[in-house]
Design a protein around this motif. Structure first.
Motif, mmCIF file in Angstrom:
data_model
loop_
_atom_site.group_PDB
_atom_site.id
_atom_site.type_symbol
_atom_site.label_atom_id
_atom_site.label_comp_id
_atom_site.label_asym_id
_atom_site.label_seq_id
_atom_site.Cartn_x
_atom_site.Cartn_y
_atom_site.Cartn_z
ATOM 1 N N THR A 175 0.848 -1.192 0.000
ATOM 2 C CA THR A 175 0.000 0.000 0.000
ATOM 3 C C THR A 175 0.883 1.241 0.000
ATOM 4 O O THR A 175 1.703 1.428 0.902
ATOM 5 N N VAL A 176 0.705 2.073 -1.010
ATOM 6 C CA VAL A 176 1.512 3.278 -1.170
ATOM 7 C C VAL A 176 0.615 4.504 -0.995
ATOM 8 O O VAL A 176 -0.337 4.696 -1.759
ATOM 9 N N GLY A 177 0.905 5.299 -0.008
ATOM 10 C CA GLY A 177 0.156 6.533 0.195
ATOM 11 C C GLY A 177 0.781 7.668 -0.617
ATOM 12 O O GLY A 177 1.978 7.651 -0.894
ATOM 13 N N TYR A 178 -0.035 8.646 -0.994
ATOM 14 C CA TYR A 178 0.512 9.797 -1.710
ATOM 15 C C TYR A 178 -0.326 11.034 -1.398
ATOM 16 O O TYR A 178 -1.548 10.967 -1.281
ATOM 17 N N VAL A 179 0.351 12.156 -1.247
ATOM 18 C CA VAL A 179 -0.319 13.405 -0.901
ATOM 19 C C VAL A 179 -0.833 14.087 -2.163
ATOM 20 O O VAL A 179 -0.389 13.762 -3.278
ATOM 21 N N LEU A 236 -0.609 -3.787 -5.855
ATOM 22 C CA LEU A 236 -0.148 -2.522 -5.294
ATOM 23 C C LEU A 236 -1.340 -1.581 -5.215
ATOM 24 O O LEU A 236 -1.989 -1.311 -6.226
ATOM 25 N N GLU A 237 -1.643 -1.096 -4.030
ATOM 26 C CA GLU A 237 -2.759 -0.169 -3.833
ATOM 27 C C GLU A 237 -2.228 1.242 -3.650
ATOM 28 O O GLU A 237 -1.364 1.483 -2.803
ATOM 29 N N LEU A 238 -2.737 2.178 -4.453
ATOM 30 C CA LEU A 238 -2.416 3.594 -4.284
ATOM 31 C C LEU A 238 -3.506 4.221 -3.432
ATOM 32 O O LEU A 238 -4.691 4.113 -3.760
ATOM 33 N N ARG A 239 -3.107 4.882 -2.348
ATOM 34 C CA ARG A 239 -4.096 5.445 -1.438
ATOM 35 C C ARG A 239 -3.803 6.932 -1.210
ATOM 36 O O ARG A 239 -2.738 7.305 -0.725
ATOM 37 N N ALA A 240 -4.752 7.782 -1.596
ATOM 38 C CA ALA A 240 -4.601 9.216 -1.363
ATOM 39 C C ALA A 240 -4.681 9.512 0.130
ATOM 40 O O ALA A 240 -5.563 9.003 0.820
ATOM 41 N N VAL A 241 -3.727 10.328 0.612
ATOM 42 C CA VAL A 241 -3.707 10.697 2.028
ATOM 43 C C VAL A 241 -3.572 12.205 2.144
ATOM 44 O O VAL A 241 -2.984 12.859 1.277
ATOM 45 N N ALA A 242 -4.126 12.768 3.202
ATOM 46 C CA ALA A 242 -4.004 14.198 3.442
ATOM 47 C C ALA A 242 -2.564 14.526 3.806
ATOM 48 O O ALA A 242 -1.888 13.738 4.492
ATOM 49 N N ALA A 243 -2.093 15.682 3.362
ATOM 50 C CA ALA A 243 -0.708 16.068 3.631
ATOM 51 C C ALA A 243 -0.406 16.074 5.121
ATOM 52 O O ALA A 243 0.657 15.631 5.563
ATOM 53 N N ALA A 244 -1.359 16.545 5.920
ATOM 54 C CA ALA A 244 -1.144 16.641 7.363
ATOM 55 C C ALA A 244 -1.115 15.276 8.042
ATOM 56 O O ALA A 244 -0.552 15.140 9.134
ATOM 57 N N ASP A 245 -1.705 14.261 7.404
ATOM 58 C CA ASP A 245 -1.814 12.937 8.028
ATOM 59 C C ASP A 245 -0.823 11.921 7.472
ATOM 60 O O ASP A 245 -0.729 10.805 7.990
ATOM 61 N N ALA A 246 -0.104 12.278 6.423
ATOM 62 C CA ALA A 246 0.711 11.302 5.707
ATOM 63 C C ALA A 246 1.758 10.646 6.603
ATOM 64 O O ALA A 246 1.922 9.418 6.600
ATOM 65 N N ASP A 260 2.206 1.325 3.746
ATOM 66 C CA ASP A 260 3.541 0.751 3.903
ATOM 67 C C ASP A 260 4.639 1.771 3.629
ATOM 68 O O ASP A 260 5.721 1.721 4.223
ATOM 69 N N ILE A 261 4.355 2.667 2.710
ATOM 70 C CA ILE A 261 5.318 3.680 2.289
ATOM 71 C C ILE A 261 4.519 4.840 1.721
ATOM 72 O O ILE A 261 3.386 4.642 1.248
ATOM 73 N N ALA A 262 5.052 6.058 1.792
ATOM 74 C CA ALA A 262 4.281 7.212 1.308
ATOM 75 C C ALA A 262 5.159 8.186 0.536
ATOM 76 O O ALA A 262 6.347 8.350 0.825
ATOM 77 N N ILE A 263 4.544 8.800 -0.461
ATOM 78 C CA ILE A 263 5.152 9.910 -1.188
ATOM 79 C C ILE A 263 4.533 11.169 -0.596
ATOM 80 O O ILE A 263 3.326 11.392 -0.715
ATOM 81 N N LEU A 264 5.365 11.950 0.093
ATOM 82 C CA LEU A 264 4.818 13.078 0.852
ATOM 83 C C LEU A 264 5.762 14.271 0.836
ATOM 84 O O LEU A 264 6.879 14.194 0.314
#
Length: 234
Positions: free
Chosen positions: A7-11, A32-42, A52-56
């Motif tokens: 699971t990859v988070g991205y802002v 592979l799941e792409l999951r949008a996350v809020a910048a403040a919560d990433a 598992d990992i995030a682009i932030l």
């Protein structure tokens, strides 16, 4: 590689699609799941294991996180298309000195001593601030990717030449990582499939002399074949 999932988070503004496509080509058996996350919560989502990992955009507090810088984004000013600043291709902080400025609660630029006259009202989100810019209430400073993400026909943006850039990074929990996380890091860094971890190393390249000798041997062998008498000739 263990056949589980990643699971990859991205802002907002981050564009992980190209890396996801590469992943799907190399590891079609591993979702592979792409999951949008809020910048403040990433960052918290990474620490808590929600991703598992995030682009932030790296937060001030990176405790518990390993951070790999990816690139720096240009900071731009979003203004109405008929604004006086839209006449220039690029502006400076001095051009914004007297402009009413919006600072949303989820601001990611973090520009200390930013130019402009800060408005008392702080919109809750960058998207809400965009709406206020369109209404003519002020200027908004954001990373260029967010200006593109929230593009409207009645708005434009200009790069601020002397503004701080906005870093983007990969973040994951400190400590030993799973093979899946390591593989995704390799893809983001441009590692080729042939050089992925766990793959055997390719044969070393031949030197120029070795190549020359090989060509000479091939030509000599070809000459011998050409001079050999054909079968059945008298």
């Amino acid at each position: 590689m263990t056949r589980t999932s990643l699971t990859v988070g991205y802002v907002p503004g981050a564009t992980p699609a190209k890396w996801a496509r590469t992943w799907a080509q190399r590891h079609p058996e591993v979702p592979l799941e792409l999951r949008a996350v809020a910048a403040a919560d990433a960052a918290a989502d990474v620490r808590d294991g929600a991703v598992d990992i995030a682009i932030l955009r790296p937060p001030a507090d990176t405790s518990g996180l390993a951070v790999i810088p990816l690139y720096e984004e240009t900071t731009v000013a979003v203004v109405p298309t008929d604004h006086v600043l839209s006449a220039a291709d690029e502006i400076t902080a001095a051009d914004l000195a007297d402009e009413p400025t919006l600072l949303p609660e989820d601001d990611v630029v973090g520009w200390r001593d930013a130019p402009g006259v800060l408005l008392e009202h702080r919109p809750e989100t960058t998207l809400a601030a965009i709406e206020l810019v369109a209404a003519g209430l002020g200027v908004l400073m954001v990373p260029q990717s967010l200006a593109r993400l929230y593009h409207r026909k009645d708005l434009t943006y200009r790069a601020i030449a002397d503004a701080p850039t906005c870093p983007v990074a990969l973040a994951f929990p400190k400590g030993e990582q799973s093979e899946l996380v390591e593989e995704f890091i390799g893809i983001v860094r441009g590692r080729k499939a042939s050089s992925s971890r766990g793959q055997t190393e390719s044969a070393p390249k031949r030197t120029a002399r070795e190549k020359t000798l090989a060509k000479q041997a091939a030509r000599a062998a070809a000459g011998k074949v050409a001079r050999r008498p054909g079968r059945g000739r008298r």
